[in-house]
Design an enzyme around this catalytic site. Structure first.
Site, short mmCIF file in Angstrom:
data_model
loop_
_atom_site.label_atom_id
_atom_site.label_comp_id
_atom_site.label_asym_id
_atom_site.label_seq_id
_atom_site.Cartn_x
_atom_site.Cartn_y
_atom_site.Cartn_z
CD GLU A 222 38.14 41.44 45.04
OE1 GLU A 222 38.37 40.58 44.17
OE2 GLU A 222 38.27 42.67 44.86
CD GLU A 332 35.95 39.63 38.51
OE1 GLU A 332 36.70 40.44 37.94
OE2 GLU A 332 35.86 39.52 39.74
#
Length: 422
Positions: A222, A332
């Protein structure tokens, strides 16, 4: 119930705007420099009170942990220029005694970012660490003490990444591709400074490169930007990385807080604040992120704009030793419900995708890397928001920004925030 209240309030917002065009070692191992202290500007102090016994033991453990992750320095400052082969990655048994690898072959069709306005605050004077070193953000006692435990520090809480996040405290608005073999991904991420309600929540925009089942064997790489008061002690958007090979249980960490990611560049500090940032109905800024698998050695490399930052060695992973099975682009947040209600933490710009460019956050120039190291547009692209009446996502096309294009996303309703406070 608070979440369903959120849905009722935001359902009056129109779901589409037709004109929207975006988807939306004879020498010392460390060289310390005065410029390094700029990496952490405006950090917020944390008040800590200690008591005999348990708290004293915890403080001893924290200091022992700091001695492990902060490499020896000639001078104690907020960050250090560390010799490349002395960085935390080389504490790993499989890397001990090695040096960083040479740059790999760049994916075909890759175009270097022409936007040079985005930089990191610590480099505002154009300075960088000397050749042969890398800048590492120095971890302090208060950084570790903000976490609930040493074990948790620098790690994400374990959470599902399945398409159904309804039972998780992590909420997402993402575009994704799946069903093929992927060897990397690229996108430009619009940078904002979303409001995060409390220290134990965060807000981020990132690329996920994913493989494995969605059980305990989940592998992810990520990279993107995040606002995390717990991790950094402030509300600046910061360039970050993360990885795990067991669904966030025991492996992986943010940035350089464990052995894993190998940094090769002396001009980018992973975890440093980004500047400038976008403003509502004003100038927009984005960062370009590219993650891809080196066809020759199999390691996963990271590029930030035109700068090659470093790589994740392939041996860190199980499934990602071969290829990824899913790529996600999006946002997120953590919804901790500390007051018994849904959080008012913002995602992206804090405004819904329907407001369009300059107001909603976006991703642009989405691409994936295929088996032959080609950057290509993603096919069978899908979008999903866990709680679309709180954080949403819309798609579109714009030939000037790549086709199929970007993703504007997300926002927390201001009206909704007020309702939470009643």
């Amino acid at each position: 119930m608070a979440s369903s209240s959120c849905c009722k309030i935001s359902s009056i917002i129109p779901i589409f705007i037709g004109f929207l065009l975006v988807i939306s070692s004879s020498i010392s191992p460390v060289i310390s420099t005065k410029i390094s202290s700029k990496i952490d500007q405006n950090r917020q102090p944390v008040n800590q009170s200690f008591h005999p016994g348990e708290d004293l033991q915890r403080l001893k453990r924290v200091r022992a942990h700091l001695r492990k992750i902060n490499k020896p320095a000639l001078k104690t400052i907020q960050a250090d220029c560390v010799l490349s082969n002395q960085q935390p990655a080389f504490d790993h048994p499989k890397l001990q005694g090695q040096t960083p690898l040479d740059p790999p072959e760049t994916p075909k069709n890759y175009e270097t970012s022409t936007d040079s306005e985005i930089f990191q605050l610590w480099r505002s004077n154009g300075e960088s660490c000397p050749e042969g070193t890398i800048p590492i953000r120095r971890t302090r006692e208060e950084d570790v003490l903000r976490a609930s435990s040493i074990r948790r520090f620098g790690r994400k809480l374990r959470k599902p990444i399945r398409r159904d996040y309804s039972s998780s405290d992590h909420e997402h608005a993402v575009g994704y591709v799946t069903g093929e073999q992927y060897y990397g991904a690229k996108a430009s991420l619009n940078v904002w400074s979303p409001r995060v309600t409390n220290m134990y929540e965060f807000s981020l925009s990132q690329i996920w490169v994913i493989s494995g089942s969605f059980g305990n064997d989940l592998n992810t790489i990520e990279a993107g930007w995040q606002v995390s008061p717990e991790l950094y002690g402030d509300s600046h958007p910061r360039f970050f990385t993360y990885w795990t090979t067991d669904a966030y249980q025991t492996t992986g960490c943010y940035n350089l807080l464990c052995s894993g990611f190998v940094q090769t560049n002396n001009k980018i500090a992973v975890g440093a604040a980004i500047s400038p940032i976008s403003s509502y109905n004003g100038r927009q800024f984005d960062i370009s992120i590219l993650v891809w698998k080196d066809p020759k050695h199999g390691h996963w490399w990271l590029q930030y704009g035109s700068v090659l930052v470093g790589y994740w060695p392939s041996f860190l992973f199980s499934h990602l030793q071969n290829h990824a099975s899913m790529v996600q682009f999006g946002g997120e947040i953590v919804n901790s419900r500390t007051s018994g209600f849904h959080t008012s933490t913002q995602m992206g710009s804090g405004h819904f995708a329907t407001e369009g460019f300059g107001k909603a956050s976006y991703f642009r120039n989405l691409q994936v890397v295929d088996w032959d190291n080609n950057l290509i547009p993603p096919s069978n692209f899908r979008m999903l928001a866990d709680h679309p009446n709180c954080y949403d996502i819309r798609g579109g096309n714009n030939r000037g920004w790549g086709d199929p294009l970007i993703i504007p996303h997300f926002r927390k309703l201001r009206q909704l925030v007020r309702s939470y406070q009643l």
